[in-house]
Design an enzyme around this catalytic site. Structure first.
Site: not given
Ligand code: ATP
Length: 609
Positions: A260, A265, A280, A350, A436, A442
């Protein structure tokens, strides 16, 4: 469509804080809206002109608005400013002075939503020397033909002071009810919205073709996809347990652990040699990354793609990752070139969401990661090594069922590589745009200590400081985000952790967000000295989460009549300007942390006993 229909609805919405009432007013408004005007209505009620990623901003200053009001009403600027000071709202001040004039003059043709919208768009596009005069001219021409109530709303739209407290979810509820006959169809709208990030076009599709048209929405280059988000795991054991539950089809326990990275982002869209970068929050941030934009097309084995990556500031000499804050230096409008050479970055890919006409959203993570590594050629930056190049987020595939030790090792490796922890990903999971969930977890090292955990909270109010802090916001009132109610319940006051520089920065960031009345989405029993538009997100740590008779976060979730509060909260020095208020820590997360700490306490007690 007459603008008076919209301004009536806006006035009704301003008068209520209840989500059901808001939805009702919206359903009624959408029912009266001709299809061609619907997108404009959807943007305007959110105080926007176009979807976020197009970056169309009105940018009209109060001074300029006063000039336009003076021109239309014949009242002097000082008279208008006086009315503004008395009532605290320039829209209402305009309504008052124009109302006086309306009694004596003949009112022209009624203004339409189309005309207001087009004028606002024209104003937003004006640039250059004479633009100020042109803006005054456009605004005053609208005001000349507007009723006092219409004038008030034209000005609120122009100045960005429309405070309806209506969230995207409420708008989608209303669209679902109005055009599919059932609020329960919101997920179909959410899906379309997740891949297009444009609620105006989603509304138009729903109105034109109902559920069928919504199902037609596809991912496409230059329309940002709303990001998939992660749940947090407290420690290695919990993450292994959760992954076992998340991976379906009997593959329990198999997952990948990516480092991470601690940066920003970015969603990179490429098509026909053109590149755009979105944050983001889906703002177009292409100008911040000219170095990346230049290099990407040559390194991509696809003509069209949407890729996700974490941009991290690096020390160009050593290749070491630098703290997140360093990257924020690139968030500026001027001298970008200097910032780019002073703050080199590495882009760590990613995920791939789209490639050459193929949506990858429903493909499993393992397939997306494989394709990603196939189509992106890493360049390792100048001079090789990690440098300032294009990379992949380091990835360790894990297939050791229930092996927390492996996760621990990977976590240590990531921390020593300068990352903040791990992202654990279920191999079979699709990309869940805009939500989410537990397919991504995470795990940060700090989560393993007491509550040493950081939370991202929304600044909703402040109390003035004393002594050295006089005239500044000495203590902030913070809130979580409650996504079921679409509200911001208070969770703590925080006054520690601020340097003098932080306090100055807070004042600068917060003073433009001051509101005269508490925004209806803020849920607090406290009386702050000032209230803010719930927008700014800051990071805090705390020693513990406790039940609270005062704070409203997770009200009733743990005990009837009690909320949850942070004990000994402290600002970490980090503002999260790349996050929206709806991206802040949720009530659910706070409840999970509360329960987690109780479990640890019970285990500790058992261990000691
Ligand atoms: P946080 O505040 O912990 O960064 P967040 O709310 O911004 O989290 P989450 O989805 O909860 O977002 O956490 C994942 C975030 O971590 C992503 O938004 C992304 O910016 C960052 N990140 C860093 N490395 C990776 C990775 N390898 N895969 C996915 N996300 C990553």
């Amino acid at each position: 469509m007459r603008f008076s229909v919209l301004s009536e609805s806006l006035s009704g919405m301003e008068a209520t804080a209840k989500r059901l009432d808001l939805t009702g007013i919206l359903v009624d408004l959408f029912g009266k809206t001709p299809p061609g005007v619907l997108p404009a209505i959807v943007y305007l009620i959110q105080g926007k002109l176009r979807p976020e990623f197009e970056g169309v901003e009105l940018g009209v200053a109060e001074k300029l608005a006063v000039r336009a009001i003076a021109k239309s009403s014949g009242a002097s600027a000082s008279k208008i400013e006086e009315a503004y000071r008395d009532g605290g709202d320039l829209g209402l001040a305009a309504a008052a002075v124009l109302g006086r004039k309306a009694q004596t003059t003949f009112v022209a043709e009624p203004i339409t939503v189309e005309r207001v919208y087009e004028t606002l768009m024209r104003i937003a596009r004006l640039e250059g020397q004479r633009s100020q005069d042109m803006k005054v001219k456009h605004i005053s021409s609208l005001l000349n033909d507007a009723s006092p109530q219409e004038a008030a709303y034209v000005l609120k739209l122009l100045l960005g002071t429309l405070r309806l407290g209506v969230a995207e979810n409420t708008v989608m509820d209303a669209l679902a009810a109005a055009f599919t006959g059932d609020k329960g169809n919101r997920p179909a709208l959410e899906r379309a919205y997740s891949v297009s990030s444009d609620l105006g076009s989603v509304a138009a599709a729903a109105a034109a073709g109902g559920l069928g048209a919504l199902a037609e929405f596809r991912v496409s280059a230059f329309s940002p996809v709303r990001p998939m988000l992660a749940e947090r795991a407290r420690d290695a054991a919990e993450s292994v347990a959760k992954m076992g539950g998340a991976a379906e089809g009997g593959r329990g326990g198999e997952f990948a652990a990516e480092f991470k990275l601690d940066g920003e982002r970015v969603q990179v869209h490429v098509s026909g040699g053109r590149v755009q970068v979105f944050s983001r929050r889906l703002e177009n941030i292409t100008p911040q990354y000219p170095d990346i934009v230049e290099r990407i097309p040559g390194l991509l084995g696809a003509d069209e793609a949407i890729l996700e990556a974490e941009a991290v500031a690096v020390n160009a000499d050593t290749g070491e990752f630098l703290p997140f804050q360093e990257l924020m230096h690139r968030r500026r409008k001027h001298n970008v070139d200097r910032a780019v050479s002073q703050y080199p970055v590495t882009i760590n890919f990613f995920d791939v969401l789209y490639a050459d006409g193929r949506s990858m959203l429903d493909e499993p993570y393992s397939e997306r990661r494989r394709l990603l590594e196939e189509i992106v050629r890493r360049d390792g930056g100048e001079g090789g090594g990690r440098g300032t190049g294009l990379e992949f987020a380091a990835c360790v595939p894990m297939s050791m069922v229930g092996d927390a030790g492996g996760v621990e090792d990977a976590l240590e490796n990531s921390i020593s590589a300068g990352c903040e922890g791990l992202m654990l990903k279920a191999p079979g999971a699709p990309y869940q745009a805009g939500s989410r969930g537990s397919h991504w977890l995470k795990l940060k090292r700090e989560y393993r200590n007491e509550l040493g955990d950081s939370l991202d909270l929304v600044v909703v109010g402040a109390f003035f400081g004393r002594g050295r802090r006089a005239g500044k916001y000495g203590t902030l009132l913070l809130a979580t985000y409650d996504d079921t109610r679409d509200a911001f319940p208070s969770v703590c006051k925080v006054g520690t952790g601020f340097t003098d520089e932080d306090l100055d920065q807070m004042y600068q960031l917060l003073s433009p967000r001051v509101t005269r009345r508490k925004n209806p989405r803020i849920d607090s029993q406290m009386e702050a000295d000032v209230w803010f538009e719930p927008e700014l997100v800051v990071e805090v740590v705390a020693s513990e989460i406790t039940l609270s008779p005062v704070h409203r976060a997770a009200m009733g979730a743990v005990r009837r009549g009690a909320g949850l509060a942070l004990r000994f909260p402290k600002f970490t020095g980090r503002t999260r300007q790349e996050k929206s208020a709806e991206g802040a820590s949720t009530d659910e997360e706070v409840v999970a942390l509360y329960r987690g700490q109780r479990k640890v306490a019970a285990e500790d007690a058992a261990g000691r006993g």
